[in-house]
Design a protein around this motif. Structure first.
Motif, PDB file in Angstrom:
ATOM      1  N   ALA A  52       6.616   0.622   7.307  1.00 10.66           N
ATOM      2  CA  ALA A  52       5.984  -0.627   6.866  1.00 10.66           C
ATOM      3  C   ALA A  52       7.027  -1.677   6.519  1.00 10.66           C
ATOM      4  N   GLU A  53       8.109  -1.294   5.888  1.00 10.25           N
ATOM      5  CA  GLU A  53       9.167  -2.251   5.559  1.00 10.25           C
ATOM      6  C   GLU A  53       9.816  -2.804   6.827  1.00 10.25           C
ATOM      7  N   PHE A 101      -0.032  15.678  -1.667  1.00 12.93           N
ATOM      8  CA  PHE A 101       0.961  14.607  -1.441  1.00 12.93           C
ATOM      9  C   PHE A 101       2.146  15.110  -0.659  1.00 12.93           C
ATOM     10  N   GLY A 102       2.524  16.365  -0.880  1.00 16.03           N
ATOM     11  CA  GLY A 102       3.696  16.895  -0.195  1.00 16.03           C
ATOM     12  C   GLY A 102       3.514  17.012   1.293  1.00 16.03           C
ATOM     13  N   THR A 103       2.263  16.965   1.779  1.00 14.14           N
ATOM     14  CA  THR A 103       2.008  17.134   3.224  1.00 14.14           C
ATOM     15  C   THR A 103       1.724  15.800   3.929  1.00 14.14           C
ATOM     16  N   GLU A 104       1.698  14.630   3.219  1.00 11.60           N
ATOM     17  CA  GLU A 104       1.271  13.350   3.818  1.00 11.60           C
ATOM     18  C   GLU A 104       2.418  12.521   4.387  1.00 11.60           C
ATOM     19  N   GLY A 105       3.634  12.730   4.059  1.00 14.08           N
ATOM     20  CA  GLY A 105       4.752  11.949   4.580  1.00 14.08           C
ATOM     21  C   GLY A 105       4.722  10.493   4.140  1.00 14.08           C
ATOM     22  N   ARG A 106       4.492  10.253   2.875  1.00 11.37           N
ATOM     23  CA  ARG A 106       4.336   8.881   2.385  1.00 11.37           C
ATOM     24  C   ARG A 106       5.639   8.088   2.437  1.00 11.37           C
ATOM     25  N   THR A 119       0.838  -1.207   0.000  1.00 12.65           N
ATOM     26  CA  THR A 119       0.000   0.000   0.000  1.00 12.65           C
ATOM     27  C   THR A 119       0.870   1.253   0.000  1.00 12.65           C
ATOM     28  N   CYS A 120       1.920   1.258   0.851  1.00 13.38           N
ATOM     29  CA  CYS A 120       2.806   2.436   0.920  1.00 13.38           C
ATOM     30  C   CYS A 120       3.580   2.596  -0.381  1.00 13.38           C
ATOM     31  N   ALA A 121       4.064   1.491  -0.954  1.00 15.53           N
ATOM     32  CA  ALA A 121       4.787   1.575  -2.223  1.00 15.53           C
ATOM     33  C   ALA A 121       3.867   2.089  -3.326  1.00 15.53           C
ATOM     34  N   ALA A 122       2.610   1.668  -3.283  1.00 13.97           N
ATOM     35  CA  ALA A 122       1.653   2.169  -4.268  1.00 13.97           C
ATOM     36  C   ALA A 122       1.432   3.658  -4.099  1.00 13.97           C
ATOM     37  N   ALA A 123       1.434   4.115  -2.837  1.00  9.96           N
ATOM     38  CA  ALA A 123       1.259   5.561  -2.590  1.00  9.96           C
ATOM     39  C   ALA A 123       2.441   6.353  -3.166  1.00  9.96           C
ATOM     40  N   ILE A 124       3.693   5.880  -2.991  1.00  7.86           N
ATOM     41  CA  ILE A 124       4.875   6.559  -3.565  1.00  7.86           C
ATOM     42  C   ILE A 124       4.788   6.552  -5.087  1.00  7.86           C
ATOM     43  N   ALA A 125       4.363   5.369  -5.636  1.00 13.95           N
ATOM     44  CA  ALA A 125       4.230   5.293  -7.095  1.00 13.95           C
ATOM     45  C   ALA A 125       3.155   6.241  -7.591  1.00 13.95           C
ATOM     46  N   GLU A 126       2.148   6.476  -6.770  1.00 13.19           N
ATOM     47  CA  GLU A 126       1.094   7.421  -7.146  1.00 13.19           C
ATOM     48  C   GLU A 126       1.641   8.839  -7.259  1.00 13.19           C
ATOM     49  N   VAL A 127       2.577   9.253  -6.365  1.00 16.84           N
ATOM     50  CA  VAL A 127       3.184  10.581  -6.439  1.00 16.84           C
ATOM     51  C   VAL A 127       3.997  10.707  -7.715  1.00 16.84           C
ATOM     52  N   ASP A 128       4.818   9.681  -8.041  1.00 15.02           N
ATOM     53  CA  ASP A 128       5.624   9.725  -9.268  1.00 15.02           C
ATOM     54  C   ASP A 128       4.732   9.810 -10.506  1.00 15.02           C
ATOM     55  N   GLU A 129       3.658   9.089 -10.493  1.00 12.35           N
ATOM     56  CA  GLU A 129       2.732   9.114 -11.626  1.00 12.35           C
ATOM     57  C   GLU A 129       2.089  10.487 -11.771  1.00 12.35           C
ATOM     58  N   ALA A 130       1.789  11.166 -10.638  1.00 10.69           N
ATOM     59  CA  ALA A 130       1.190  12.511 -10.697  1.00 10.69           C
ATOM     60  C   ALA A 130       2.166  13.515 -11.308  1.00 10.69           C
ATOM     61  N   VAL A 131       3.455  13.422 -10.976  1.00  6.84           N
ATOM     62  CA  VAL A 131       4.462  14.335 -11.561  1.00  6.84           C
ATOM     63  C   VAL A 131       4.554  14.110 -13.058  1.00  6.84           C
ATOM     64  N   ARG A 132       4.621  12.839 -13.461  1.00  8.73           N
ATOM     65  CA  ARG A 132       4.716  12.555 -14.898  1.00  8.73           C
ATOM     66  C   ARG A 132       3.486  13.045 -15.633  1.00  8.73           C
TER      67      ARG A 132
END
Length: 884
Positions: free
Chosen positions: A719-720, A707-712, A216-229
């Motif tokens: 989690a790791e 996203f910048g305020t959530e600390g993902r 879930t956390c990795a998906a959240a980080i991937a979501e930020v990268d996808e938003a930038v792209r």
């Protein structure tokens, strides 16, 4: 375990019952149905398992319905080193009492007593064996499963040589305790069906949850990268869509100009079409007026011809009406004549029928008179027979008594003749004798002989006197003869006859008279079967009263009686003539009705023809007036000229419309319209995509700010770390769970191997007992669960489930008795058989009795039955009979 005594008080329908059981051997407890045999076993189970205050359904069901009291159960039991008396009362004032008699005396009450008994049983009794060693009437006939009985397992282990023959106290439970510990450890990690549970399930769940959280956390980080792209892509897309929107707007403007030109031409075409339509309408109106004028002239000609045709039809209808009137008058006259003929024929028929009826009545009167004469003759004969029978006093009973007394007299006379003394005298010279006081003369050479049944004196006067006395038997038979003679005389006197011959003659005359009376009665019954004599006399009087005078039965023309045949022929002829007159009258009536209907129809037809002629004349006059008025307004030539001018105006308007249509077609309006629609769709599509791109760009920009305020990134690191700890715990628990699983598997294989070794002793014991019942060819196949799978008899192997109900029941008892024979004395439990062997024949019952005798050792076999004769051949059995 042994049951020494069982006492039931107020249990179901049992008021009180106290039974003492022998310490060993077979005991047969018998009694009629519903005397509570099965309730005894049920009561023992409740005593050992249910507390006195239990609210279970099984406890509520045993409450007596005939009194407001509590059910009581008392048992004296020994198991292992213990012997105790255990009592419980349920429902009303519940209580529990325990008295331990050995090895040392104890007394407990309440739950302490219940817990103490449960502990004693758990320590000394194999409860699984106690439940398995029962054959219940309500239980299925499936093969008994003894695999869970530890006492039998220990016995089979000992027979198979797996343990020491003299183990220390409790050593036999070592394997069971070890397997229980292994099962307990296995159950910490797995359920009975092998699914993870406990620590193993918790560790698996924790690791799965940690993996899910990392994902879930990795998906959240991937979501930020996808938003930038996506933000960069949307920026480039919005720039391209702005250029494309400008080009689409210019092309739309050009196509709209061409479409406006086409719209102008289309308006001119519509105006020219309106003018052409107006000219065409005027031309159609002038043509219609001209056509109407021509139709009016033609209509007047048609109406004139119609008036002429209706005049001819009206004249023809009037002529037909006159003809129908004449026909109707003639038909009415014929009908009246036919009715008169019918009435005359009816009078003739009535006269002939009356004459025939008088002749028939006379013949019937003659028959009845003859029949009454016959009846009166038979009645006189019957009355004479009755009078003759009344004079005879001898009845069939009297005759039977006379015949019986005569036969008895003949038998008595024969007996007297047989037993009497016989005296024979032969005269040497002429003698005068006195025999029995009666003088008898004998000439020389003559003899006199007679039987003597009583004392008789024979004397020669002046010379000799001899007295002959017969024996006692002769005197007795003479007495019997005298009694028979007296009985015969009394019977003859009662019958009023003097002797047997007269009695038989009178009896024969009586039977002849009775036969004659029956014949007369039968004749009378036959003659009066349909009508009684009184009814016949009444009918005869009626017929004679209805007969006419003598001259009514005579033909005045011939001077003699009427001929019956001629009268009947006259009736037949008159009836035939009447039927013909009826048919003729009906025919003329129908003809008259049809003539009347025809007259009415032709009258209506003539009236309608006249009305139609007048209506046609009126319509012709009206049409002529209308045509004259139209010609006064506009003449026929003026209408023709106006129609021609309107046709020329229509041609000119149509030519102008055609020129404008050709001009419009050259501008290709359909192509321009399609191009305009395509350009509008393209412009709208580009605008919509540009708006969507702009909106998506705004949404992505907003999401990036959030996203910048959530600390993902921090959440992913945590989690790791949790997953690493969960994986370590999972591997640790997994090693223990797999070890417990492996240990259980190994011990299971070991136990299965041991069971396969001790199956042979059990099978051998079953076959030993079974051969008593089924013969020397009996064999069975027993699986590792100690269940019988197949039976072999005379070389034929049959699955257990395919056996008959009786064979299954017999094998079930044999298997339980085999287990009881193998179990050690200290581990034995009673074998309880409840109303079994109901499907067994007499031969099998005798063989089963031998089996019971063969196992009647130290153990107890308790048989509950309503048919004690099934177990009558058990030589060692103790019988206890229960009262209803």
């Amino acid at each position: 375990m042994k049951l020494h005594r069982l006492t039931l008080t107020n249990y179901r329908g049992i008021t009180h019952r106290d039974i003492e059981f022998p310490d060993h051997g077979v005991v047969v407890v018998s009694g009629p149905n519903e005397t509570g045999k099965s309730s005894m076993l049920e009561a023992l189970d409740l005593l050992l398992e249910a507390k006195d205050r239990s609210g279970k359904k099984e406890v509520k069901q045993v409450k007596p319905t005939h009194a407001d009291v509590g059910a009581e159960v008392t048992a004296e039991i020994s198991c292992g080193v213990y012997r105790f008396v255990y009592r419980k009362r349920y429902h009303k004032k519940p209580e529990t009492e325990l008295t331990v008699l050995a090895p040392r005396r104890e007394q407990l009450t309440g739950d302490e007593a219940h817990d103490r008994v449960r502990a004693i049983l758990a320590q000394t009794v194999d409860l699984d064996l106690w439940q398995a060693q029962r054959v219940l009437q309500s239980a299925p006939t499936s093969a008994v499963d003894l695999s869970g009985c530890d006492a039998l397992s220990r016995a089979l282990d000992m027979v198979a040589g797996e343990v020491d023959a003299t183990p220390a106290q409790g050593a036999g439970n070592v394997e069971t305790l070890l397997i229980d510990r292994i099962d307990e450890e296995y159950r910490r990690y797995f359920t009975a069906t092998g699914r993870p549970t406990g620590e193993w399930a918790a560790a698996t769940t924790r690791l799965r949850a940690a993996d899910q959280e990392v994902a879930t956390c990795a998906a959240a980080i991937a979501e930020v990268d996808e938003a930038v792209r996506r933000h960069a892509a949307l920026t480039d897309e919005l720039s391209g869509l702005s250029v494309e929107s400008t080009c689409a707007t210019e092309r739309l403007t050009q196509i709209r100009a061409a479409a406006q030109t086409i719209t102008t031409l289309r308006g001119e075409v519509e105006q020219a079409g309106v003018r052409a339509q107006a000219a065409n309408s005027a031309h159609e109106a002038s043509l219609a007026a001209l056509t109407e004028r021509r139709r009016a002239r033609a209509d007047i000609d048609d109406r004139t011809a119609t008036v002429e045709r209706l005049q001819a039809a009206a004249a023809e209808a009037a002529e037909a009406l006159d003809t129908a009137g004449e026909v109707q008058v003639a038909a009415e006259e014929a009908a009246v004549e036919a009715r008169a003929t019918l009435e005359a024929s009816q009078v003739r028929v009535d006269t002939a029928r009356s004459a025939v009826q008088r002749l028939a009545d006379r013949e019937e009167a003659n028959r009845i008179a003859a029949r009454l004469g016959t009846i009166e003759r038979h009645q006189r004969e019957f009355d004479a027979v009755r009078r003759a029978l009344t004079a005879i006093t001898l009845t069939a009973e009297h005759m039977a008594a006379i015949e019986k007394a005569s036969a008895a007299h003949d038998r008595a006379a024969a007996a007297v003749e047989h037993t009497s003394a016989h005296v024979e005298l032969v005269a040497e010279a002429d003698l005068e004798l006195l025999i029995g006081g009666e003088p008898v003369t004998l000439q020389a050479g003559r003899s006199w002989q007679s039987g003597v049944s009583g004392p008789t004196d024979v004397a020669v006067p002046g010379l000799l006197s001899v007295r002959v006395t017969p024996g006692a038997s002769a005197a007795g038979t003479q007495a019997a003869l005298d009694a028979a003679a007296t009985t015969l005389a009394q019977a003859l006197e009662r019958a009023g006859v003097s002797g047997l011959a007269e009695a038989r003659e009178v009896d024969q005359r009586r039977r002849d008279l009775q036969a004659a009376g029956r014949e007369a009665r039968v004749a009378l019954d036959a003659l009066t079967a349909d009508d009684s004599a009184d009814a016949l006399r009444a009918r005869l009087c009626e017929l004679r009263e209805n007969q006419p005078d003598d001259d009514g039965l005579f033909d005045l023309a011939t001077g003699g009686p009427h001929d019956p045949a001629a009268q009947r022929r006259e009736l037949i002829d008159a009836t035939a003539a009447h039927q013909q007159a009826v048919r003729d009258c009906e025919t003329h009536r129908k003809v008259a009705e049809e003539a009347a209907k025809l007259l009415a129809q032709r009258g209506v037809h003539a009236a309608r023809a006249k009305e139609k002629l007048q209506a046609a004349r009126d319509e012709l006059a009206a049409a002529q007036l209308r045509l004259a008025a139209q010609r006064d307004a506009v003449g026929d030539e003026q209408l023709a000229l106006k129609a021609e001018a309107d046709g020329e105006a229509v041609a000119a308007a149509q030519a102008h419309l055609t020129r404008l249509g050709d001009e419009l077609a050259r501008h290709e309006p359909e192509t321009v319209a399609a191009a305009l629609a395509e350009a509008e769709r393209a412009a709208e599509g580009v605008a919509a995509r540009r708006d969507q791109a702009a909106e998506a760009l705004r949404e992505v920009a907003t999401a990036l700010k959030i996203f910048g305020t959530e600390g993902r990134k921090g959440r992913l690191d945590a989690a790791e770390t949790e997953r690493e700890h969960a994986e370590a715990e999972y591997r640790r628990v997994q090693r223990r769970a797999r070890a417990a699983q492996l240990l259980k598997s190994v011990m299971g294989r070991h136990r299965d191997a041991m069971r396969s070794r001790y199956v042979d002793p059990f099978r051998g014991e079953v076959e030993r007992l079974g051969r008593i019942v089924f013969g020397e060819s009996f064999e069975v196949e027993v699986d590792s669960e100690l269940r019988i799978g197949h039976r072999t008899l005379s070389g034929r192997t049959v699955p257990y489930e395919s056996l008959s109900g009786g064979a299954k029941e017999q094998l079930g008892i044999v298997a339980r008795l085999a287990g009881a024979a193998l179990v050690a004395t200290e581990d034995s439990v009673p074998v309880v058989i409840d109303d079994a062997l109901g499907f067994s024949d007499t031969g099998r019952l005798a063989k089963m009795a031998e089996v019971f005798d063969a196992v009647a050792g130290d153990g107890q076999v308790i048989i509950l039955t309503c048919s004690p004769q099934r177990y009558a051949d058990v030589q060692t059995a103790t019988h206890i009979e229960l009262s209803a």
